[in-house]
Motif scaffolding. Structure first.
Motif, PDB file in Angstrom:
ATOM      1  N   ASN A  43       0.812  -1.209   0.000  1.00 31.69           N
ATOM      2  CA  ASN A  43       0.000   0.000   0.000  1.00 31.69           C
ATOM      3  C   ASN A  43       0.850   1.265   0.000  1.00 31.69           C
ATOM      4  O   ASN A  43       0.465   2.274   0.551  1.00 31.69           O
ATOM      5  CB  ASN A  43      -0.957   0.000   1.189  1.00 31.69           C
ATOM      6  N   SER A  44       2.022   1.225  -0.625  1.00 33.60           N
ATOM      7  CA  SER A  44       2.839   2.430  -0.737  1.00 33.60           C
ATOM      8  C   SER A  44       3.023   2.786  -2.206  1.00 33.60           C
ATOM      9  O   SER A  44       2.892   1.938  -3.087  1.00 33.60           O
ATOM     10  CB  SER A  44       4.201   2.243  -0.072  1.00 33.60           C
ATOM     11  N   LEU A  45       3.315   4.059  -2.458  1.00 34.25           N
ATOM     12  CA  LEU A  45       3.591   4.491  -3.823  1.00 34.25           C
ATOM     13  C   LEU A  45       4.934   3.963  -4.287  1.00 34.25           C
ATOM     14  O   LEU A  45       5.213   3.912  -5.474  1.00 34.25           O
ATOM     15  CB  LEU A  45       3.603   6.019  -3.915  1.00 34.25           C
ATOM     16  N   GLY A  46       5.763   3.587  -3.344  1.00 33.36           N
ATOM     17  CA  GLY A  46       7.083   3.092  -3.704  1.00 33.36           C
ATOM     18  C   GLY A  46       8.094   4.195  -3.918  1.00 33.36           C
ATOM     19  O   GLY A  46       9.139   3.967  -4.503  1.00 33.36           O
ATOM     20  N   LEU A  47       7.789   5.419  -3.462  1.00 31.14           N
ATOM     21  CA  LEU A  47       8.773   6.485  -3.523  1.00 31.14           C
ATOM     22  C   LEU A  47       9.830   6.178  -2.477  1.00 31.14           C
ATOM     23  O   LEU A  47       9.546   5.624  -1.424  1.00 31.14           O
ATOM     24  CB  LEU A  47       8.113   7.844  -3.262  1.00 31.14           C
ATOM     25  N   TRP A  48      11.046   6.535  -2.736  1.00 32.98           N
ATOM     26  CA  TRP A  48      12.155   6.112  -1.892  1.00 32.98           C
ATOM     27  C   TRP A  48      12.562   7.135  -0.841  1.00 32.98           C
ATOM     28  O   TRP A  48      13.506   6.923  -0.108  1.00 32.98           O
ATOM     29  CB  TRP A  48      13.359   5.749  -2.756  1.00 32.98           C
ATOM     30  N   GLY A  49      11.919   8.266  -0.749  1.00 30.78           N
ATOM     31  CA  GLY A  49      12.289   9.252   0.260  1.00 30.78           C
ATOM     32  C   GLY A  49      13.501  10.066  -0.133  1.00 30.78           C
ATOM     33  O   GLY A  49      14.129  10.688   0.701  1.00 30.78           O
ATOM     34  N   ASP A  99       5.245   3.727  -8.588  1.00 29.24           N
ATOM     35  CA  ASP A  99       5.121   2.526  -9.409  1.00 29.24           C
ATOM     36  C   ASP A  99       3.727   2.494 -10.037  1.00 29.24           C
ATOM     37  O   ASP A  99       2.724   2.406  -9.328  1.00 29.24           O
ATOM     38  CB  ASP A  99       5.343   1.292  -8.535  1.00 29.24           C
ATOM     39  N   PRO A 100       3.618   2.570 -11.353  1.00 32.86           N
ATOM     40  CA  PRO A 100       2.313   2.617 -12.009  1.00 32.86           C
ATOM     41  C   PRO A 100       1.503   1.331 -11.875  1.00 32.86           C
ATOM     42  O   PRO A 100       0.308   1.323 -12.129  1.00 32.86           O
ATOM     43  CB  PRO A 100       2.650   2.899 -13.476  1.00 32.86           C
ATOM     44  N   ARG A 101       2.144   0.242 -11.447  1.00 31.72           N
ATOM     45  CA  ARG A 101       1.422  -1.021 -11.283  1.00 31.72           C
ATOM     46  C   ARG A 101       0.691  -1.101  -9.957  1.00 31.72           C
ATOM     47  O   ARG A 101      -0.132  -1.985  -9.758  1.00 31.72           O
ATOM     48  CB  ARG A 101       2.396  -2.192 -11.398  1.00 31.72           C
ATOM     49  N   ARG A 102       1.000  -0.191  -9.055  1.00 33.37           N
ATOM     50  CA  ARG A 102       0.388  -0.241  -7.723  1.00 33.37           C
ATOM     51  C   ARG A 102      -0.966   0.455  -7.704  1.00 33.37           C
ATOM     52  O   ARG A 102      -1.138   1.511  -8.292  1.00 33.37           O
ATOM     53  CB  ARG A 102       1.304   0.405  -6.696  1.00 33.37           C
ATOM     54  N   THR A 103      -1.910  -0.142  -7.010  1.00 32.80           N
ATOM     55  CA  THR A 103      -3.210   0.473  -6.795  1.00 32.80           C
ATOM     56  C   THR A 103      -3.045   1.569  -5.746  1.00 32.80           C
ATOM     57  O   THR A 103      -2.356   1.379  -4.749  1.00 32.80           O
ATOM     58  CB  THR A 103      -4.219  -0.579  -6.291  1.00 32.80           C
ATOM     59  N   VAL A 104      -3.670   2.707  -5.981  1.00 30.13           N
ATOM     60  CA  VAL A 104      -3.558   3.834  -5.061  1.00 30.13           C
ATOM     61  C   VAL A 104      -4.930   4.100  -4.455  1.00 30.13           C
ATOM     62  O   VAL A 104      -5.903   4.301  -5.179  1.00 30.13           O
ATOM     63  CB  VAL A 104      -3.040   5.093  -5.786  1.00 30.13           C
ATOM     64  N   ASP A 105      -4.989   4.076  -3.120  1.00 31.12           N
ATOM     65  CA  ASP A 105      -6.218   4.437  -2.420  1.00 31.12           C
ATOM     66  C   ASP A 105      -5.874   5.430  -1.315  1.00 31.12           C
ATOM     67  O   ASP A 105      -4.742   5.866  -1.191  1.00 31.12           O
ATOM     68  CB  ASP A 105      -6.953   3.201  -1.890  1.00 31.12           C
ATOM     69  N   ARG A 106      -6.875   5.771  -0.501  1.00 33.20           N
ATOM     70  CA  ARG A 106      -6.659   6.782   0.544  1.00 33.20           C
ATOM     71  C   ARG A 106      -5.599   6.368   1.559  1.00 33.20           C
ATOM     72  O   ARG A 106      -4.960   7.214   2.170  1.00 33.20           O
ATOM     73  CB  ARG A 106      -7.974   7.074   1.273  1.00 33.20           C
ATOM     74  N   TRP A 110      -8.862  13.504  -7.288  1.00 33.28           N
ATOM     75  CA  TRP A 110      -8.145  12.263  -6.986  1.00 33.28           C
ATOM     76  C   TRP A 110      -7.301  11.817  -8.183  1.00 33.28           C
ATOM     77  O   TRP A 110      -6.132  11.471  -8.043  1.00 33.28           O
ATOM     78  CB  TRP A 110      -9.118  11.162  -6.568  1.00 33.28           C
ATOM     79  N   THR A 111      -7.880  11.844  -9.362  1.00 29.24           N
ATOM     80  CA  THR A 111      -7.169  11.451 -10.575  1.00 29.24           C
ATOM     81  C   THR A 111      -5.929  12.318 -10.785  1.00 29.24           C
ATOM     82  O   THR A 111      -4.859  11.812 -11.132  1.00 29.24           O
ATOM     83  CB  THR A 111      -8.098  11.541 -11.802  1.00 29.24           C
ATOM     84  N   GLU A 112      -6.052  13.608 -10.544  1.00 25.63           N
ATOM     85  CA  GLU A 112      -4.916  14.519 -10.695  1.00 25.63           C
ATOM     86  C   GLU A 112      -3.825  14.212  -9.671  1.00 25.63           C
ATOM     87  O   GLU A 112      -2.635  14.235  -9.999  1.00 25.63           O
ATOM     88  CB  GLU A 112      -5.370  15.975 -10.555  1.00 25.63           C
ATOM     89  N   LEU A 113      -4.212  13.925  -8.426  1.00 24.69           N
ATOM     90  CA  LEU A 113      -3.219  13.611  -7.397  1.00 24.69           C
ATOM     91  C   LEU A 113      -2.468  12.325  -7.741  1.00 24.69           C
ATOM     92  O   LEU A 113      -1.244  12.252  -7.588  1.00 24.69           O
ATOM     93  CB  LEU A 113      -3.877  13.501  -6.027  1.00 24.69           C
ATOM     94  N   VAL A 114      -3.190  11.325  -8.209  1.00 30.39           N
ATOM     95  CA  VAL A 114      -2.543  10.066  -8.592  1.00 30.39           C
ATOM     96  C   VAL A 114      -1.608  10.299  -9.781  1.00 30.39           C
ATOM     97  O   VAL A 114      -0.499   9.766  -9.818  1.00 30.39           O
ATOM     98  CB  VAL A 114      -3.589   8.972  -8.895  1.00 30.39           C
ATOM     99  N   LYS A 115      -2.014  11.126 -10.727  1.00 28.14           N
ATOM    100  CA  LYS A 115      -1.153  11.458 -11.865  1.00 28.14           C
ATOM    101  C   LYS A 115       0.147  12.091 -11.379  1.00 28.14           C
ATOM    102  O   LYS A 115       1.232  11.728 -11.836  1.00 28.14           O
ATOM    103  CB  LYS A 115      -1.871  12.403 -12.824  1.00 28.14           C
ATOM    104  N   HIS A 116       0.050  13.026 -10.450  1.00 29.50           N
ATOM    105  CA  HIS A 116       1.259  13.674  -9.928  1.00 29.50           C
ATOM    106  C   HIS A 116       2.134  12.668  -9.182  1.00 29.50           C
ATOM    107  O   HIS A 116       3.365  12.747  -9.247  1.00 29.50           O
ATOM    108  CB  HIS A 116       0.901  14.860  -9.033  1.00 29.50           C
ATOM    109  N   ALA A 117       1.518  11.735  -8.492  1.00 29.93           N
ATOM    110  CA  ALA A 117       2.291  10.689  -7.806  1.00 29.93           C
ATOM    111  C   ALA A 117       3.042   9.842  -8.829  1.00 29.93           C
ATOM    112  O   ALA A 117       4.224   9.526  -8.648  1.00 29.93           O
ATOM    113  CB  ALA A 117       1.376   9.814  -6.951  1.00 29.93           C
ATOM    114  N   ARG A 118       2.384   9.474  -9.903  1.00 31.46           N
ATOM    115  CA  ARG A 118       3.026   8.684 -10.952  1.00 31.46           C
ATOM    116  C   ARG A 118       4.171   9.477 -11.596  1.00 31.46           C
ATOM    117  O   ARG A 118       5.239   8.941 -11.857  1.00 31.46           O
ATOM    118  CB  ARG A 118       2.019   8.273 -12.018  1.00 31.46           C
ATOM    119  N   ASP A 119       3.923  10.769 -11.847  1.00 32.77           N
ATOM    120  CA  ASP A 119       4.965  11.623 -12.427  1.00 32.77           C
ATOM    121  C   ASP A 119       6.182  11.725 -11.509  1.00 32.77           C
ATOM    122  O   ASP A 119       7.300  11.910 -11.985  1.00 32.77           O
ATOM    123  CB  ASP A 119       4.425  13.030 -12.708  1.00 32.77           C
TER     124      ASP A 119
END
Length: 101
Positions: free
Chosen positions: A10-16, A84-91, A71-80
């Motif tokens: 349940n993480s975006l997979g960003l490395w900090g 990891d685009p394969r991960r499901t993103v929820d609250r 929500w769609t815009e926030l997820v887009k910015h997270a992907r940018d």
């Protein structure tokens, strides 16, 4: 011994390494808002980010930008930012997770 950042389901997979900062800055620019440093430092999940952006854009902005669009815009910015685009993103999705397992 501390291990490096580990991906969790349940993480975006960003490395900090600053990706999350770039993501927050891009969101500030996209929505013409500013987060206080303390606000940004408290953000851990996408749900918290969503709620803060919604509060920052205010009632007028919230009427203009539907929740699903925001929500769609926030997820887009997270992907940018490198999520990891394969991960499901929820609250409950975190930006990254530290684990010393």
């Amino acid at each position: 011994m501390n291990q490096p950042f580990l991906h969790k389901a349940n993480s975006l997979g960003l490395w900090g390494d600053g990706d999350e900062v770039e993501m927050v800055e891009a969101i500030e620019q996209a929505f013409s808002i500013r987060f206080e440093k303390a606000e940004a430092e408290q953000l851990v999940t996408m749900g918290q980010l969503f709620d803060l952006v919604k509060a920052k854009i205010g009632k007028l902005g919230a009427e203009t930008i539907a929740g699903a669009v925001l929500w769609t815009e926030l997820v887009k910015h997270a992907r940018d930012a490198g999520a990891d685009p394969r991960r499901t993103v929820d609250r409950n999705t975190t930006f990254f997770s530290r684990s010393a397992e």
